[in-house]
Design a protein around this motif. Structure first.
Motif, PDB file in Angstrom:
ATOM      1  N   PRO A  52      20.345  11.175 -23.048  1.00 45.57           N
ATOM      2  CA  PRO A  52      21.074  10.018 -23.725  1.00 45.57           C
ATOM      3  C   PRO A  52      20.556   8.677 -23.271  1.00 45.57           C
ATOM      4  O   PRO A  52      20.078   8.575 -22.281  1.00 45.57           O
ATOM      5  CB  PRO A  52      22.311  10.240 -23.687  1.00 45.57           C
ATOM      6  CG  PRO A  52      22.598  10.953 -22.330  1.00 45.57           C
ATOM      7  CD  PRO A  52      21.070  12.139 -22.227  1.00 45.57           C
ATOM      8  N   ASP A  53      20.661   7.832 -24.231  1.00 47.76           N
ATOM      9  CA  ASP A  53      20.367   6.363 -23.711  1.00 47.76           C
ATOM     10  C   ASP A  53      21.314   5.890 -22.882  1.00 47.76           C
ATOM     11  O   ASP A  53      22.511   6.314 -22.902  1.00 47.76           O
ATOM     12  CB  ASP A  53      20.561   5.522 -25.073  1.00 47.76           C
ATOM     13  CG  ASP A  53      20.235   3.940 -24.747  1.00 47.76           C
ATOM     14  OD1 ASP A  53      19.433   3.728 -23.975  1.00 47.76           O
ATOM     15  OD2 ASP A  53      20.795   3.072 -25.510  1.00 47.76           O
ATOM     16  N   SER A  54      21.074   5.062 -21.759  1.00 46.01           N
ATOM     17  CA  SER A  54      22.132   4.593 -20.918  1.00 46.01           C
ATOM     18  C   SER A  54      21.438   3.336 -20.171  1.00 46.01           C
ATOM     19  O   SER A  54      20.286   3.082 -20.497  1.00 46.01           O
ATOM     20  CB  SER A  54      22.308   5.496 -19.697  1.00 46.01           C
ATOM     21  OG  SER A  54      21.216   5.895 -18.978  1.00 46.01           O
ATOM     22  N   LEU A  55      22.243   2.569 -19.445  1.00 46.59           N
ATOM     23  CA  LEU A  55      21.656   1.338 -18.828  1.00 46.59           C
ATOM     24  C   LEU A  55      20.625   1.769 -17.669  1.00 46.59           C
ATOM     25  O   LEU A  55      19.811   1.124 -17.475  1.00 46.59           O
ATOM     26  CB  LEU A  55      22.671   0.433 -18.537  1.00 46.59           C
ATOM     27  CG  LEU A  55      23.546  -0.110 -19.672  1.00 46.59           C
ATOM     28  CD1 LEU A  55      24.842  -1.132 -18.905  1.00 46.59           C
ATOM     29  CD2 LEU A  55      22.771  -0.789 -20.744  1.00 46.59           C
ATOM     30  N   GLU A  56      20.926   2.794 -17.331  1.00 45.69           N
ATOM     31  CA  GLU A  56      20.252   3.455 -16.260  1.00 45.69           C
ATOM     32  C   GLU A  56      18.686   3.828 -16.637  1.00 45.69           C
ATOM     33  O   GLU A  56      17.746   3.345 -16.002  1.00 45.69           O
ATOM     34  CB  GLU A  56      20.822   4.634 -15.434  1.00 45.69           C
ATOM     35  CG  GLU A  56      22.117   4.319 -14.645  1.00 45.69           C
ATOM     36  CD  GLU A  56      23.366   4.220 -15.522  1.00 45.69           C
ATOM     37  OE1 GLU A  56      24.202   3.504 -14.926  1.00 45.69           O
ATOM     38  OE2 GLU A  56      23.331   4.500 -16.631  1.00 45.69           O
ATOM     39  N   LEU A  57      18.764   4.521 -17.797  1.00 46.55           N
ATOM     40  CA  LEU A  57      17.446   5.015 -18.314  1.00 46.55           C
ATOM     41  C   LEU A  57      16.846   3.723 -18.721  1.00 46.55           C
ATOM     42  O   LEU A  57      15.488   3.527 -18.482  1.00 46.55           O
ATOM     43  CB  LEU A  57      17.749   5.648 -19.510  1.00 46.55           C
ATOM     44  CG  LEU A  57      16.674   6.106 -20.473  1.00 46.55           C
ATOM     45  CD1 LEU A  57      15.637   7.093 -19.671  1.00 46.55           C
ATOM     46  CD2 LEU A  57      17.109   6.929 -21.794  1.00 46.55           C
ATOM     47  N   ARG A  58      17.402   2.582 -19.503  1.00 43.91           N
ATOM     48  CA  ARG A  58      16.583   1.496 -19.652  1.00 43.91           C
ATOM     49  C   ARG A  58      15.866   0.901 -18.577  1.00 43.91           C
ATOM     50  O   ARG A  58      14.805   0.128 -18.491  1.00 43.91           O
ATOM     51  CB  ARG A  58      17.478   0.236 -20.386  1.00 43.91           C
ATOM     52  CG  ARG A  58      18.068   0.936 -21.694  1.00 43.91           C
ATOM     53  CD  ARG A  58      19.062   0.119 -22.499  1.00 43.91           C
ATOM     54  NE  ARG A  58      19.689   0.594 -23.599  1.00 43.91           N
ATOM     55  CZ  ARG A  58      20.397   0.004 -24.314  1.00 43.91           C
ATOM     56  NH1 ARG A  58      20.804  -1.320 -24.106  1.00 43.91           N
ATOM     57  NH2 ARG A  58      21.031   0.426 -25.632  1.00 43.91           N
ATOM     58  N   ALA A  59      16.697   0.717 -17.336  1.00 45.66           N
ATOM     59  CA  ALA A  59      16.185   0.115 -16.023  1.00 45.66           C
ATOM     60  C   ALA A  59      14.990   0.801 -15.782  1.00 45.66           C
ATOM     61  O   ALA A  59      13.895   0.218 -15.114  1.00 45.66           O
ATOM     62  CB  ALA A  59      17.367   0.004 -15.186  1.00 45.66           C
ATOM     63  N   ALA A  60      15.130   2.197 -15.714  1.00 47.02           N
ATOM     64  CA  ALA A  60      13.868   2.984 -14.983  1.00 47.02           C
ATOM     65  C   ALA A  60      12.646   2.777 -16.180  1.00 47.02           C
ATOM     66  O   ALA A  60      11.567   2.952 -15.434  1.00 47.02           O
ATOM     67  CB  ALA A  60      14.548   4.381 -14.909  1.00 47.02           C
ATOM     68  N   ALA A  61      12.891   2.715 -17.187  1.00 48.07           N
ATOM     69  CA  ALA A  61      11.662   2.630 -18.196  1.00 48.07           C
ATOM     70  C   ALA A  61      11.154   1.363 -17.770  1.00 48.07           C
ATOM     71  O   ALA A  61       9.877   1.197 -17.721  1.00 48.07           O
ATOM     72  CB  ALA A  61      12.370   2.802 -19.401  1.00 48.07           C
ATOM     73  N   LEU A  62      11.880   0.141 -17.642  1.00 46.47           N
ATOM     74  CA  LEU A  62      11.298  -1.289 -17.540  1.00 46.47           C
ATOM     75  C   LEU A  62      10.619  -1.111 -16.179  1.00 46.47           C
ATOM     76  O   LEU A  62       9.518  -1.782 -16.006  1.00 46.47           O
ATOM     77  CB  LEU A  62      12.485  -2.223 -17.656  1.00 46.47           C
ATOM     78  CG  LEU A  62      12.932  -2.565 -19.031  1.00 46.47           C
ATOM     79  CD1 LEU A  62      14.293  -3.205 -18.889  1.00 46.47           C
ATOM     80  CD2 LEU A  62      11.947  -3.458 -19.601  1.00 46.47           C
ATOM     81  N   CYS A  63      11.266  -0.524 -14.973  1.00 49.32           N
ATOM     82  CA  CYS A  63      10.363  -0.442 -13.680  1.00 49.32           C
ATOM     83  C   CYS A  63       9.105   0.168 -13.935  1.00 49.32           C
ATOM     84  O   CYS A  63       8.280  -0.212 -13.321  1.00 49.32           O
ATOM     85  CB  CYS A  63      11.135   0.248 -12.890  1.00 49.32           C
ATOM     86  SG  CYS A  63      12.855  -0.582 -12.311  1.00 49.32           S
ATOM     87  N   LEU A  64       8.734   0.995 -14.942  1.00 46.43           N
ATOM     88  CA  LEU A  64       7.518   1.435 -14.925  1.00 46.43           C
ATOM     89  C   LEU A  64       6.366   0.712 -15.653  1.00 46.43           C
ATOM     90  O   LEU A  64       5.311   0.981 -15.325  1.00 46.43           O
ATOM     91  CB  LEU A  64       7.556   2.791 -15.958  1.00 46.43           C
ATOM     92  CG  LEU A  64       8.430   4.012 -15.287  1.00 46.43           C
ATOM     93  CD1 LEU A  64       8.238   4.942 -16.396  1.00 46.43           C
ATOM     94  CD2 LEU A  64       7.742   4.543 -14.027  1.00 46.43           C
ATOM     95  N   VAL A  65       6.667  -0.414 -16.223  1.00 47.08           N
ATOM     96  CA  VAL A  65       5.979  -1.156 -16.906  1.00 47.08           C
ATOM     97  C   VAL A  65       5.929  -2.798 -16.513  1.00 47.08           C
ATOM     98  O   VAL A  65       4.975  -3.422 -17.162  1.00 47.08           O
ATOM     99  CB  VAL A  65       6.015  -0.865 -18.312  1.00 47.08           C
ATOM    100  CG1 VAL A  65       5.250   0.512 -18.594  1.00 47.08           C
ATOM    101  CG2 VAL A  65       7.176  -0.960 -18.780  1.00 47.08           C
TER     102      VAL A  65
END
Length: 312
Positions: A52-65
């Motif tokens: 599911p979408d979450s603020l933690e997922l968004r942050a982890a995705a941004l950290c990659l790129v």
């Protein structure tokens, strides 16, 4: 996948390069995306569709790129804080990344990153979930300066509603950028912003009313009916039209379409009618279309000639 607790890449977001290192060629990545087994979070960043979408997922995705020397800003910063500024707008593919580089560095230009040249004042940058990001106050100012007026207002309303900052902090932050491009719009919209607003549609409808020269409506008016308390998106409790007070509600396509939704809306509006409220339902086309029926109808109710033409 045989079990729901098995996730591609253990449920963590992954890039195209990581997928290739994991044995996925481009064809497999595209096939899984087309079949709904994975989804894109950002450009070139994917995640198992069951996560599911979450603020933690968004942050982890941004950290990659996100480049290490970059500061996340504008819409991407709002997205990281849990605010969606893309309502009703089409965007080409997944979310791009808005970044800036403080000082006199050139704006970042990469295929998955949108670089902005933007002033960064002391205190405008914070570390949030391991990322450098503009503070909620600075993010609000720059959204108010750079987005179109309706989207800028709905972004401010959403940030105030979420408690990311209060109205005093917003006005103080705007005051730190006295001569920057777009700051006049930011000042105006700060006066219109309302933390009680619960949807972008309510923001846009309120802006239509204010632009037409009508009095500022009260947001989320609470009304006691025989069936219990009802709330009206926008209302004029102190103004009557043919003996009834005036309320307006933005009926979004998502929540106010279909037989069940129509029955629910009709029931609650009959309840409000019983206690002296006239409710004007407003749809997306009334707010975003070229016609000015909304302004003329409300103007008749209020006894005010609307200010035209529309500003947006």
């Amino acid at each position: 996948m045989l079990f729901d607790d098995l996730r591609y890449f253990d449920g963590a977001p992954f890039t195209r390069a990581q997928a290739e290192r994991g044995g996925w060629d481009h064809a497999k990545l595209r096939r899984h995306l087309a079949n709904g087994l994975i989804r894109q979070v950002l450009k070139t960043v994917y995640v198992d569709a069951l996560v599911p979408d979450s603020l933690e997922l968004r942050a982890a995705a941004l950290c990659l790129v996100t480049p290490l020397d970059a500061v996340i800003c504008r819409r991407t910063a709002a997205w990281l804080f849990g605010i969606d500024t893309f309502a009703l707008q089409e965007r080409d593919g997944p979310l791009a990344i808005d970044t800036l580089r403080p000082g006199r560095h050139r704006a970042i230009r990469r295929s998955k990153v949108t670089g902005h040249s933007q002033t960064v004042l002391p205190g405008d940058v914070m570390i949030h979930r391991g990322l450098r990001v503009t503070t909620p106050a600075a993010t609000a100012v720059h959204l108010a300066r750079h987005l179109r007026r309706p989207y800028a207002l709905s972004a401010l309303d959403a940030m105030l509603h979420a408690g990311l900052l209060d109205h005093g902090q917003l006005c103080a932050a705007i005051g730190r950028y006295p001569k920057h491009p777009g700051i006049a719009q930011a000042r105006e919209l700060a006066l219109f912003a309302d933390p009680l607003t619960e949807s972008p549609g309510e923001s846009w409808l309120r802006l239509r009313l204010l632009d037409a020269g009508f009095p500022r409506p009260q947001a989320q008016v609470r009304v006691l009916t025989p069936r219990g308390e009802r709330r009206i998106d926008l209302g004029y409790p102190d103004i009557e039209y043919h003996g009834r007070r005036i309320g307006l509600e933005y009926d979004s396509d998502q929540w106010h379409s279909g037989r069940r939704a129509s029955f629910r809306d009709e029931t609650r509006r009959l309840d409000l009618d019983d206690v002296g409220w006239l409710i004007l339902p407003v749809r997306r086309g009334d707010v975003w279309g070229r016609r000015v029926d909304l302004e003329y109808v409300v103007g008749e109710m209020l006894g005010i000639e609307p200010r035209l033409p529309r500003r947006w």
